[in-house]
Enzyme design. Sequence first.
Site, PDB file in Angstrom:
ATOM      1  N   GLU A  80       0.864  -1.182   0.000  1.00  0.00           N
ATOM      2  CA  GLU A  80       0.000   0.000   0.000  1.00  0.00           C
ATOM      3  C   GLU A  80       0.898   1.228   0.000  1.00  0.00           C
ATOM      4  O   GLU A  80       1.866   1.250   0.765  1.00  0.00           O
ATOM      5  CB  GLU A  80      -0.911   0.031   1.233  1.00  0.00           C
ATOM      6  CG  GLU A  80      -1.941   1.154   1.114  1.00  0.00           C
ATOM      7  CD  GLU A  80      -2.928   1.196   2.297  1.00  0.00           C
ATOM      8  OE1 GLU A  80      -2.793   0.409   3.240  1.00  0.00           O
ATOM      9  OE2 GLU A  80      -3.813   2.050   2.247  1.00  0.00           O
ATOM     10  N   ALA A  92       1.473  -0.367  10.803  1.00  0.00           N
ATOM     11  CA  ALA A  92       1.185  -1.749  10.466  1.00  0.00           C
ATOM     12  C   ALA A  92       0.371  -1.781   9.184  1.00  0.00           C
ATOM     13  O   ALA A  92      -0.103  -0.752   8.725  1.00  0.00           O
ATOM     14  CB  ALA A  92       0.401  -2.418  11.589  1.00  0.00           C
ATOM     15  N   GLU A 137      -5.900  -3.364  12.353  1.00  0.00           N
ATOM     16  CA  GLU A 137      -5.529  -4.153  11.168  1.00  0.00           C
ATOM     17  C   GLU A 137      -6.474  -5.337  11.000  1.00  0.00           C
ATOM     18  O   GLU A 137      -6.870  -5.669   9.889  1.00  0.00           O
ATOM     19  CB  GLU A 137      -4.084  -4.642  11.254  1.00  0.00           C
ATOM     20  CG  GLU A 137      -3.041  -3.542  11.479  1.00  0.00           C
ATOM     21  CD  GLU A 137      -3.166  -2.348  10.565  1.00  0.00           C
ATOM     22  OE1 GLU A 137      -3.599  -2.513   9.409  1.00  0.00           O
ATOM     23  OE2 GLU A 137      -2.840  -1.221  11.004  1.00  0.00           O
TER      24      GLU A 137
HETATM   25  N1  PHE Z   1      -3.236   0.767   5.751  1.00  0.00           N
HETATM   26  C1  PHE Z   1      -2.383   0.874   6.903  1.00  0.00           C
HETATM   27  C2  PHE Z   1      -3.310   1.064   8.091  1.00  0.00           C
HETATM   28  O1  PHE Z   1      -3.965   1.992   8.280  1.00  0.00           O
HETATM   29  C3  PHE Z   1      -1.443   2.008   6.899  1.00  0.00           C
HETATM   30  C4  PHE Z   1      -0.349   1.935   5.893  1.00  0.00           C
HETATM   31  C5  PHE Z   1      -0.413   2.712   4.754  1.00  0.00           C
HETATM   32  C6  PHE Z   1       0.734   1.150   6.102  1.00  0.00           C
HETATM   33  C7  PHE Z   1       0.599   2.697   3.830  1.00  0.00           C
HETATM   34  C8  PHE Z   1       1.759   1.134   5.198  1.00  0.00           C
HETATM   35  C9  PHE Z   1       1.695   1.903   4.048  1.00  0.00           C
HETATM   36  O2  PHE Z   1      -3.460   0.239   8.873  1.00  0.00           O
HETATM   37 ZN    ZN Z   2      -5.865   1.430   8.488  1.00  0.00          ZN
END
Ligand code: PHE
Ligand code: ZN
Length: 847
Positions: A121, A254, A290
Amino acid sequence: MATTQYLKDWQPYPFELLETRLEFDLSATATRVRSALRFRRRAPGPLILDGAGLRTLSIRIDGNDLDRSLISHADETLSIPEALIPEGEFTFFAEVEISPEENTALEGLYLSGGIFCTQCEAEGFRHITWYPDRPDVMAPFHVRIRSEKPVILSNGNPVTRQQGFAEWHDPWPKPSYLFALVAGDLVAITDHFTTRSGRGVELNVWVRPGDQDRAGFAMESLKNSMKWDEEVYGREYDLDVFNLVAVDDFNMGAMENKGLNIFNSKLVLASAETATDGDYERIEGVIGHEYFHNWTGNRITCRDWFQLCLKEGLTVFRDQQFTSDMRSAAVKRISDVQTLRARQFREDQGPLAHPPRPDHYQEINNFYTATVYEKGAEVIGMLKRLVGEDGYRKALDLYFDRHDGQACTIEDWLQVFEDATGRDLTQFSRWYTDAGTPRLTMTEAWQDGRLTLGFTQSTQPTPGQSEKPARVIPIAVGLIGPNGDEVQATTVLEMTEPAQEFTFDGLGARPVVSLLRGFSAPVTVEREISAREQALLLAHDTDAYARWQAGHDLALDALVALTEGRDAGPHLSQALGGLLEDAERDPAFASLCLALPGEEEIAGTIAARGGVPDPDAIHAARGQLIRDLATTHETRLAELFDSMQTDGPYRPDAAGAASRSLRLAALSYLSRLDDGARAQALSDSASNMTERLGALEQLVALGKDERALREFADEFGKNRLVMDKWFMVQPMRTAPTGAVQRANALAQRSDFDWKNPNRFRALIAGLGANHAAFHGKDGSGYDFLAKWLIRLDPVNPQTTARMCSAFETWRQYDADRQAHARAALERIASVPGLSRNTSEMVSRILG
Ligand code: PHE
Ligand code: ZN
C-alpha cells in the site's frame, strides 16, 4: 515530472483480471519474479500496466513476445496497444528481476534485518512486477515462493509448506496493495480461534527468535479483536490461517495485508520491563485496527485512492469503539479528542488542509493523514449520532451485504445510510468534500425561565476552497443548574443553517450550558463563559468529556494570560484543588486534567486569537504555572504520588495504567520542587517501563539525567525498541536552550541507525516535538530538521515527506522565525532530484 491526479478523471479499468499467478525466487540482490495474469476484455482500449524500477527480462501475451519499447520508464508504465491483444481471455506473462537489498525506501519487496518482507500500500506492488496497480482491479492470487529461509508466508491459505519452497492460495479477490510475502528466520507463538459459525483458525504471531516472550499480549489482543468484531459487527474471519509478522524496518504502524498482517515491531512486542502502558494500549488498538480491516478495507475496498477514508475513517472508528469497550470509554474519548485537536485541527488550519476525501494529489502517500484517518472517524461518529444506534447498525449491515467483494466510494457509503434510514445526507456529505474546521459560536439570552441559544457557524477558506457553505452540525448539549444539578439531560441540536436559535423553556434558574458533549462534532467553539462557570462544569458536569474540556479551557486561559504577562487568577488552582481532593475515585480522569495543555497547543491558541506566539515565553509561563500549582498543592500531590503505587506483578490493564498515570502526573509537578529527588528514586526502583521512562522524562527536563541515562543504556542497549525511547526522550525533554546541541551529539553515535524509520523518528521528530527548541529564535531547530530531511530523502522519501509536517505552522510565528523557517524549507526544495513525495509537501507548506 510532478503530475497531479484528479478524482474527476477516474475511469474503470477496461479489463477484468480473472486470476494472478506469481512465482518468486528470492535472493537479496537478484530476486526473480514470474507472473501470469489472466485477463478478459471489458471495454476497448490498450492494456496499461504499472511498473517501477524493474529489470524486465521478458514480457509476452499468450505465446507472443512483446517489444521492450512498449515500456516507458519515465511514466512507469507498460502500454500494450489494442491491436496486440486477443479478443476474449488472454494471459500476460512477465519475468523481472529486483533487488530487495538495495530497497531502502521500504516500499515493495525489501529486507529488514535479514527478513524478506513487502509493503504494497498504496503503490508498492509496481516495484515487484508489472501489474494494474490500482485498488479496483481485484483477483484471487496463487503464489509460489522459493527461498532458503525457514519460514515462507504469503496471503490466504497454505497449499504446500516445505523446506525451500511454499505455495499459498488466497481465494478472496483482492487488489495488489493487499499482497504480502514474508520469508525469514522467524518463530511463532501459535494459538487457535473458532469463529461463531465453527471455522477453526490457526493464529500465528511471528517474531525473531528470542522475542517470543514479548509476543503474548499481541496474541491476546488479536483474539479479543476477532471476538469483538463478531459480537459488535457480526463479522467473522474467512480463512483457515491468520498470520501476523513483526519487522523492525517499517515506514508506518502496520499493514492489513489479507491474512498476513505485517507490523512495525514496536506495535507487537511488549513486556512490563520494555513497554509502557501507552505502548500496550496502542498495540491492542492497532492489532484491532488491522484485524478490522479484513472487512472494512479488504472484503470491501476502495475504488481509488481518493476514497482512502472509506476504509481508514471507518476502521479507525471501529478500533476506537473496540478500545472503549476494552478499557474506559470516557478516557478513550478524551484522549482521541486531544489527538484530533493536536494533529488534525492543526492540519486543517494550515497550508496542508484537505478534505477527508481529497479530489486531487501528486503523491498518495502524502495523504495518510490525520484528516483522512482521525477526521474520517469523527465524521462517522457524527453520522452515528444523527441516525442513532439502530440506524447505524442497519446501515452497516446493508453496507456489508450490498458491497461485499466490491471496490467502493464515499457515495456508496452514504447511500447505504440513506437507504437504511430514509435520511437525506446531501448536506452532510460536505463533511467529506470540504476542508477546514468549522468555528461554532454560541450566545445566550435568558428571560423568564427561557434560555435561548444562538449559534453561528463559519469555516475559513482553505487551499483551493474559498467557499464554505453551512454544514450539518450535531451539537449535543445539557444544562447544569447553579447548584450543580443537571436540569436538562443530553439532547442533540441539529444545526443546518449558518445561524440558528434553539430554546429551552420552563427553567427555574439560569443554568450553565454544557456544550458539545462527547465532542459531538469536530468544530472549535467560541462562547462567553466565566472562570466560575467553567469551574462549576468541571465539578458537576455529568458528561466526562465536557468536564475535562471545562478544566482544559480553564488551564488554557490561565496559560495564555501568563504568557502575555497577565495574572492567571485563582480559579484554576481552586478547581484543581477540588479535583485532587477525590482524585482516587477516578485516577485516569484526574491525571488527564492534571496534564496541562502543551506548549504547541498554547501557541496555536494564541495564534487563533490573532496573536503571535512567543515559544520562549510560553515555555517559561507553563513552567511557572506548574511550579506555582505544585507549591500550592504539594501535600496532596505527594500523598497521591505515594498512594498510587501499584502493588503486585505488573498488569497492563486500564486500572493499573490509571494509577500509574496519576502517579506520574503528580511526579511532574513535584519534580519542580524536590529537584528530581523522587524521580531519581523512582528511576532507581521502578520495575516497569512506564514508571522508569516517566521518571527519566523528569530527570531529563531538569538536566539531572546523567546517571539515569547511562544506566538505562547499560541495561537496554541491545533492545532497539527501548533504545528508541532513550533516543527520543532526550531531544524532546531537554531544556530548549540545550536541545539542538544534544540532538546533534546523539546523531553522531554509532547506534544512531538513521535508516531505520523508528530510530530516525525518535531523534529527529523528538526534537521537532520540543516546541521551544524546534522554534528556537536562532533557527537552529529548523536547520537541524532540514539537514536530516535532506539526508533521508534519497534513502526513504515516504518517511521524509511525512516528517515535513513539523513545519506546517511556520507562518504563525514572528518575522525572524518565519525567515529562518522559509530558508530551511527552500533549502529542502532546491535539492536536485528531490523525491516527488517531499517536493509536494514542501511546496504545499511554502504555499
Ligand atoms: N493501511 C495501513 C493502516 O492503516 C497504513 C499503511 C499505509 C501502512 C501505507 C503502510 C503503508 O493500517
Ligand atoms: Zn488502516
